[in-house]
Design an enzyme around this catalytic site. Structure first.
Site, PDB file in Angstrom:
ATOM      1  N   ARG A 286       0.861  -1.183  -0.050  1.00 56.89           N
ATOM      2  CA  ARG A 286      -0.016   0.087   0.030  1.00 56.89           C
ATOM      3  C   ARG A 286       0.805   1.387  -0.039  1.00 56.89           C
ATOM      4  O   ARG A 286       0.490   2.291   0.447  1.00 56.89           O
ATOM      5  CB  ARG A 286      -1.006   0.002   1.213  1.00 56.89           C
ATOM      6  CG  ARG A 286      -1.832  -1.052   1.254  1.00 56.89           C
ATOM      7  CD  ARG A 286      -2.883  -1.124   0.053  1.00 56.89           C
ATOM      8  NE  ARG A 286      -3.812  -2.257   0.014  1.00 56.89           N
ATOM      9  CZ  ARG A 286      -3.572  -3.559  -0.454  1.00 56.89           C
ATOM     10  NH1 ARG A 286      -2.405  -3.532  -1.193  1.00 56.89           N
ATOM     11  NH2 ARG A 286      -4.574  -4.519  -0.520  1.00 56.89           N
TER      12      ARG A 286
ATOM     13  N   GLU B 266      -6.247   3.475   5.654  1.00 53.00           N
ATOM     14  CA  GLU B 266      -5.828   3.350   4.129  1.00 53.00           C
ATOM     15  C   GLU B 266      -6.120   4.541   3.433  1.00 53.00           C
ATOM     16  O   GLU B 266      -5.318   5.153   2.635  1.00 53.00           O
ATOM     17  CB  GLU B 266      -6.416   2.153   3.318  1.00 53.00           C
ATOM     18  CG  GLU B 266      -5.551   1.062   3.439  1.00 53.00           C
ATOM     19  CD  GLU B 266      -6.102   0.229   2.566  1.00 53.00           C
ATOM     20  OE1 GLU B 266      -6.236   0.572   1.403  1.00 53.00           O
ATOM     21  OE2 GLU B 266      -6.088  -1.255   2.672  1.00 53.00           O
TER      22      GLU B 266
ATOM     23  N   SER C  56     -11.834  -0.907   2.100  1.00 52.81           N
ATOM     24  CA  SER C  56     -11.254  -1.196   3.447  1.00 52.81           C
ATOM     25  C   SER C  56     -10.377   0.182   3.939  1.00 52.81           C
ATOM     26  O   SER C  56      -9.815   0.780   3.310  1.00 52.81           O
ATOM     27  CB  SER C  56      -9.757  -1.990   2.814  1.00 52.81           C
ATOM     28  OG  SER C  56     -10.353  -3.304   2.433  1.00 52.81           O
TER      29      SER C  56
END
EC number: 1.3.1.98
Length: 346
Positions: free
Chosen positions: A165, A336, A240
């Site tokens: 990520r 995130e 998410s």
């Protein structure tokens, strides 16, 4: 170049559906327009927001700057040899539509990433991933507009410094490179990647005894995601909300002694990735709500805009989840999506 709009409502441009306005807003239809946009009096490199699908941002207040909405479209094949195809997609292409396009062409590599919200241009930034595949596995290169030199440059996969990520575009390259297109290296021969979760069982169900195809995998991933994740058009969300935390092998071993059924994924460097959704679920937070923001009742990793949530509702809920998980597991969760402005980050 498109005209600038002022005091523009950004609610339709962020999938969580938070209410905010942009001081100035312009839609980019072609990459070459960047040369003119950077010369606008409203343009400030330090405050400009390059916006794609809005599926990875949380607008905490009105945006006091210029928002450039990336709407450049186009897909083309660049090269083909030895069972590999290089295919370029412009940054404004909808990600899932692009995945379906490649599957329809008989190409393999993106099918596990089906139904991820957002645009192609966001895929390298976050190094999006799902079901055992990450964008870095299939990205060949990224074409960018370099704000330092005001020229177009091409960055190789290695140049992008991909990690879980993470990428150059979130670190040293943040604020310098504007992604205008991405080149993917895809296979003409289907090699299934079914080792994650319940994907293999769903693919077997859909293929019904015949040899599975990339379309079967794409359909299976879409079916699983639809069964677990809310449609942001119906219930605002950013997918998410928390990254899966990575801990040391020693920390994972300690947790396993107390929680032997804990999902864990050993990493090449010896660390262990944990499932953030499982940690949240163990704290019995599904359905927990603060104001209009709530933890989804089917997937604990997803926060939703249940009832006209305010930015403060979202922040308080995220803080509560972080504190609760840490109190029980001594594992820190990190969000995130990008908080805008960044001063609101947890």
């Amino acid at each position: 170049m498109q005209p600038i709009r002022y005091r523009t409502d950004l609610t339709p441009y962020n999938t969580f559906g938070l209410h905010a306005q942009a001081r100035a807003f312009i839609a980019l239809k072609h990459a070459d327009e960047l040369r003119d946009i950077v010369r606008l009096p409203e343009f400030d490199r330090d405050t400009v927001l390059w916006l794609g699908g809005g599926s990875n941002i949380l607008l905490m207040q009105d945006y006091d700057g210029l928002v450039v909405h990336m709407e450049n479209k186009g897909i083309r094949e660049i090269a083909r040899s030895d069972g590999m195809v290089l295919i370029e997609a412009q940054a404004g292409e909808i990600w899932h539509d692009f995945v379906l396009h490649t599957v329809a062409l008989g190409l393999s590599g993106l099918e596990n990433l089906s139904l991820i919200p957002g645009t192609v241009g966001a895929s390298p930034v976050q190094n999006i991933g799902a079901y055992g595949v990450e964008a870095k596995d299939v990205i060949h290169s990224v074409r960018c507009f370099d704000l330092d030199t005001e020229t177009f440059v091409t960055l190789s996969n290695a140049d992008c410094r991909f990690a879980y990520r993470e990428s150059l575009f979130k670190q040293e390259g943040k604020g310098r490179y504007v992604i205008v297109s991405v080149v993917f290296a895809l296979k003409t021969h289907f090699v299934p990647n079914l080792g994650y979760g319940d994907l293999a069982a769903k693919v077997a169900e859909l293929s019904a005894g015949r040899e599975a195809t990339a379309k079967d995998v794409s359909d299976a991933v879409s079916a699983i995601r639809n069964s677990k994740l809310p449609d942001p058009k119906v219930l605002g969300n950013v997918g998410s909300f928390f990254k899966n935390p990575v801990v040391s092998a020693e920390k994972a071993a300690t947790l396993l002694q107390r929680h032997p059924d804990m999902p864990r994924y050993p990493q090449p460097d010896g660390s262990v990735k944990l499932a953030a959704g499982w940690l949240i679920d163990q704290c019995r937070l599904k359905g927990f709500q603060i104001g209009g923001a709530a933890v989804h009742d089917k997937q604990a990793l997803v926060l939703v805009n249940k009832n006209n949530a305010s930015a403060n509702d979202v922040r308080q809920l995220a803080q509560h989840i972080k504190f609760t998980v840490f109190a029980r597991f001594q594992v820190e969760l990190h969000a995130e999506p990008n908080w805008l402005p960044t001063s609101f980050s947890l």
